[in-house]
Design a protein around this motif. Structure first.
Motif, PDB file in Angstrom:
ATOM      1  N   CYS A   1      38.238  45.247  50.130  1.00 55.06           N
ATOM      2  CA  CYS A   1      37.816  45.434  51.643  1.00 55.06           C
ATOM      3  C   CYS A   1      39.113  45.210  52.499  1.00 55.06           C
ATOM      4  CB  CYS A   1      36.718  44.560  52.165  1.00 55.06           C
ATOM      5  SG  CYS A   1      37.059  42.713  51.991  1.00 55.06           S
ATOM      6  N   ASN A   2      39.162  45.551  53.818  1.00 54.17           N
ATOM      7  CA  ASN A   2      40.122  45.344  54.937  1.00 54.17           C
ATOM      8  C   ASN A   2      41.370  45.508  54.088  1.00 54.17           C
ATOM      9  OD1 ASN A   2      38.409  44.235  56.634  1.00 54.17           O
ATOM     10  ND2 ASN A   2      38.441  42.180  55.742  1.00 54.17           N
TER      11      ASN A   2
ATOM     12  N   TYR B   1      44.839  44.484  50.097  1.00 53.45           N
ATOM     13  CA  TYR B   1      43.340  44.253  50.225  1.00 53.45           C
ATOM     14  C   TYR B   1      42.995  42.925  50.091  1.00 53.45           C
ATOM     15  CZ  TYR B   1      43.350  44.148  45.101  1.00 53.45           C
ATOM     16  OH  TYR B   1      43.837  43.684  44.029  1.00 53.45           O
ATOM     17  N   GLN B   2      41.662  42.684  50.616  1.00 55.27           N
ATOM     18  CA  GLN B   2      41.000  41.459  50.390  1.00 55.27           C
ATOM     19  C   GLN B   2      40.009  41.796  49.483  1.00 55.27           C
ATOM     20  OE1 GLN B   2      40.317  40.269  54.421  1.00 55.27           O
ATOM     21  NE2 GLN B   2      42.040  39.193  54.312  1.00 55.27           N
ATOM     22  N   LEU B   3      39.242  40.783  48.901  1.00 57.37           N
ATOM     23  CA  LEU B   3      37.878  41.114  48.024  1.00 57.37           C
ATOM     24  C   LEU B   3      36.784  40.619  48.566  1.00 57.37           C
ATOM     25  CD1 LEU B   3      39.747  39.733  44.620  1.00 57.37           C
ATOM     26  CD2 LEU B   3      39.495  42.094  45.426  1.00 57.37           C
TER      27      LEU B   3
ATOM     28  N   PRO C   1      40.038  34.930  53.801  1.00 55.63           N
ATOM     29  CA  PRO C   1      40.391  35.675  52.184  1.00 55.63           C
ATOM     30  C   PRO C   1      41.619  36.026  51.824  1.00 55.63           C
ATOM     31  CG  PRO C   1      38.213  36.685  53.341  1.00 55.63           C
ATOM     32  CD  PRO C   1      39.117  35.885  54.566  1.00 55.63           C
ATOM     33  N   ALA C   2      41.932  35.715  50.658  1.00 50.41           N
ATOM     34  CA  ALA C   2      43.532  35.858  50.273  1.00 50.41           C
ATOM     35  C   ALA C   2      43.789  37.352  50.393  1.00 50.41           C
ATOM     36  CB  ALA C   2      43.649  35.431  48.920  1.00 50.41           C
ATOM     37  N   LEU C   3      45.129  37.802  50.764  1.00 53.28           N
ATOM     38  CA  LEU C   3      45.515  39.120  50.617  1.00 53.28           C
ATOM     39  C   LEU C   3      46.148  39.514  49.220  1.00 53.28           C
ATOM     40  CD1 LEU C   3      45.794  41.723  52.371  1.00 53.28           C
ATOM     41  CD2 LEU C   3      48.128  41.008  53.046  1.00 53.28           C
ATOM     42  N   HIS C   4      45.671  40.601  48.659  1.00 54.12           N
ATOM     43  CA  HIS C   4      45.865  40.816  47.227  1.00 54.12           C
ATOM     44  C   HIS C   4      46.842  42.302  47.236  1.00 54.12           C
ATOM     45  CE1 HIS C   4      43.324  37.969  45.257  1.00 54.12           C
ATOM     46  NE2 HIS C   4      42.393  38.260  46.221  1.00 54.12           N
ATOM     47  N   LYS C   5      47.550  42.665  46.233  1.00 54.14           N
ATOM     48  CA  LYS C   5      48.296  43.813  46.276  1.00 54.14           C
ATOM     49  C   LYS C   5      48.119  44.637  44.921  1.00 54.14           C
ATOM     50  CE  LYS C   5      52.796  45.852  47.343  1.00 54.14           C
ATOM     51  NZ  LYS C   5      54.371  45.306  47.679  1.00 54.14           N
ATOM     52  N   GLY C   6      48.069  45.691  44.987  1.00 54.03           N
ATOM     53  CA  GLY C   6      48.080  46.265  43.546  1.00 54.03           C
ATOM     54  C   GLY C   6      48.372  47.980  43.771  1.00 54.03           C
TER      55      GLY C   6
END
Length: 222
Positions: free
Chosen positions: A66-67, A53-55, A3-8
């Protein structure tokens, strides 16, 4: 596929219940974060923390994080294995921020000096550094209040200080303190204020006050 790693940025946090929402950097819809989704947690999350995070989808079909991990916590754990690299990055970021602030202040600084020399009016030359310092301190205070769950400074108060000449201090605070830097609606107003100041000094220095006179003419007709 991983899963792609996102940032916020954590825009709210209910510490008693252990959950709230992340505002993704890409401006998309807020993402729900629960304390159980965080790994390698050395402290409780706080408002304005940057979260990686991941979704995943919950049983009711809603998207949630998640993660996840707090970026600075992850950075600290990695720094023990690569301290020199971490120090180098910190220095690079500080130099980059100093250069950006210097470039933004160049035009207002030259304009204020020119105004003082040609008209004898030193107010902008004094106002910019004083209001920038005041605005930086207000940002620092607002971030401290957010972390402690106290009453926040009103955004219109911060914007008024920016308009009165403190926008350079606001820019430095946003980058240095990582505060108000990810809220799109706030950034729109901030950059409108900054652009207004820059256009004023461009007109003063290079266009012979043509834009200022045009604006005053429109106002007087109205």
């Amino acid at each position: 596929m991983k899963p792609a790693l996102h940032k916020g940025q954590l825009i709210r946090w209910n510490d008693n219940r252990g959950f709230d929402f992340i505002q993704p950097h890409d401006g998309s819809q807020k993402v729900f974060l629960h304390i159980t989704a965080l790994k390698d947690v050395n402290r409780r999350p706080q408002v304005d923390d940057f979260i990686c995070y991941q979704l995943t989808a919950s049983k009711d079909g809603k998207v949630r994080a998640c993660n996840a991990y707090i970026e600075e916590v992850q950075s600290k754990s990695l720094s023990s294995t690569a301290p020199k690299k971490s120090i180098s990055k910190t220095v690079d970021k500080s130099l980059s921020l100093a250069l950006q602030t210097l470039l933004l202040s160049l035009l207002p600084g030259l304009g204020s000096i020119h105004l003082a020399l040609t008209t004898g009016n030193p107010i902008p030359l004094i106002l910019y550094p004083v209001m920038s310092l005041i605005t930086f301190l207000l940002y620092a205070d607002d971030k401290s209040r957010a972390q402690q769950g106290g009453w926040r400074r009103q955004e219109k108060t911060l914007h008024l200080c920016e308009f009165m000449g403190g926008w350079l201090g606001a820019f430095f605070a946003q980058q240095k303190l990582r505060h108000k830097s990810s809220k799109v609606s706030y950034q729109i107003v901030f950059w409108l204020i900054a652009t207004l100041h820059i256009v004023f000094w461009l007109d003063w220095l290079f266009f012979g006050k043509a834009l200022i006179n045009l604006f005053l003419g429109i106002v007087s007709r109205g």
